[in-house]
Design a protein around this motif. Structure first.
Motif, short mmCIF file in Angstrom:
data_model
loop_
_atom_site.label_atom_id
_atom_site.label_comp_id
_atom_site.label_asym_id
_atom_site.label_seq_id
_atom_site.Cartn_x
_atom_site.Cartn_y
_atom_site.Cartn_z
N LEU A 91 4.76 -9.83 0.57
CA LEU A 91 3.79 -8.93 -0.06
C LEU A 91 4.43 -8.17 -1.21
O LEU A 91 3.82 -8.00 -2.27
N VAL A 98 -1.83 -6.01 -2.07
CA VAL A 98 -2.57 -5.99 -0.81
C VAL A 98 -1.68 -5.40 0.27
O VAL A 98 -0.45 -5.38 0.15
N GLU A 99 -2.33 -4.92 1.33
CA GLU A 99 -1.57 -4.42 2.47
C GLU A 99 -1.92 -5.25 3.70
O GLU A 99 -3.03 -5.76 3.83
N ARG A 100 -0.95 -5.38 4.56
CA ARG A 100 -1.14 -6.16 5.78
C ARG A 100 -2.04 -5.40 6.74
O ARG A 100 -1.84 -4.21 6.99
N VAL A 112 -5.35 -9.32 5.26
CA VAL A 112 -4.90 -8.32 4.29
C VAL A 112 -6.12 -7.64 3.69
O VAL A 112 -7.25 -8.11 3.82
N ARG A 113 -5.87 -6.54 3.02
CA ARG A 113 -6.93 -5.89 2.24
C ARG A 113 -6.28 -5.32 0.98
O ARG A 113 -5.09 -4.95 0.99
N VAL A 147 -4.75 -16.96 4.83
CA VAL A 147 -4.86 -15.54 4.50
C VAL A 147 -6.35 -15.20 4.42
O VAL A 147 -7.10 -15.87 3.71
N THR A 149 -8.92 -12.08 3.47
CA THR A 149 -8.93 -10.79 2.78
C THR A 149 -10.14 -9.99 3.22
O THR A 149 -11.27 -10.47 3.15
#
Length: 173
Positions: A91, A98-100, A112-113, A147, A149
């Motif tokens: 990341l 993005v954050e986990r 992630v977002r 992944v 999102t």
């Protein structure tokens, strides 16, 4: 080979050569090539395992940010860091846009977002960001197979205080 060899490109090239042999129709040549790849992987993996064993995880710290080294260590299940740490490295390498949220080890799905600060930065298209993230994950955390999102969090609006106004002064005409 170049020192800047991309692990992903090398893997794609091996697949390309094996597919070419398979499409040629010579099953014996294709089987021999696949066996050669397995033997070389085992050979290089054993050599890397010996290096890691003799140096120890601490001595590897200076090279763990290198995508090629991280990819080789992960490929041979020799990386001294756990998957959560390596996802964090990926990341970071992808720009921390993005954050986990969560990682499901059973399925390999990483959720992630977007970071709140990353929205609207004009730093390239989402497709470019996705590609960079996928490449970083392939190097640092190949356990991630997909992944997902989530939507970005809604921006926080300041809380408005509603209070009773003091009584207005009475005017006498």
């Amino acid at each position: 080979m170049s020192a800047a060899l991309d692990a992903r490109q090398a893997g794609a090239r091996v697949e390309e050569v094996l597919e070419g042999l398979a499409s040629a129709g010579d099953r014996r040549a294709c089987a021999a090539a696949e066996e050669l790849v397995r033997v070389l992987m085992d050979f290089y993996g054993a050599g890397l395992a010996r290096i890691v064993e003799r140096l120890g995880g601490e001595a590897l710290s200076p090279v763990l940010d290198d995508e090629l080294v991280a990819s080789l260590l992960s490929l041979h299940d020799l990386h001294p860091e756990d998957v959560a740490t390596r996802i964090g490295r990926a990341l970071g390498a992808a720009g921390d846009t993005v954050e986990r949220v969560a990682f499901d080890e059973a399925t390999g799905v990483l959720r992630v977002r977007p970071r709140a600060a990353a929205s609207g930065c004009g730093c390239g298209s989402p497709a470019d960001s996705d590609r960079v993230l996928e490449e970083a994950l392939a190097c640092f955390a190949p356990e991630v197979t997909a992944v997902e999102t989530e939507a970005a969090p809604a921006p926080q609006q300041p809380l408005l205080q509603i209070s009773v106004r003091p009584p207005a002064p009475v005017r006498v005409p």
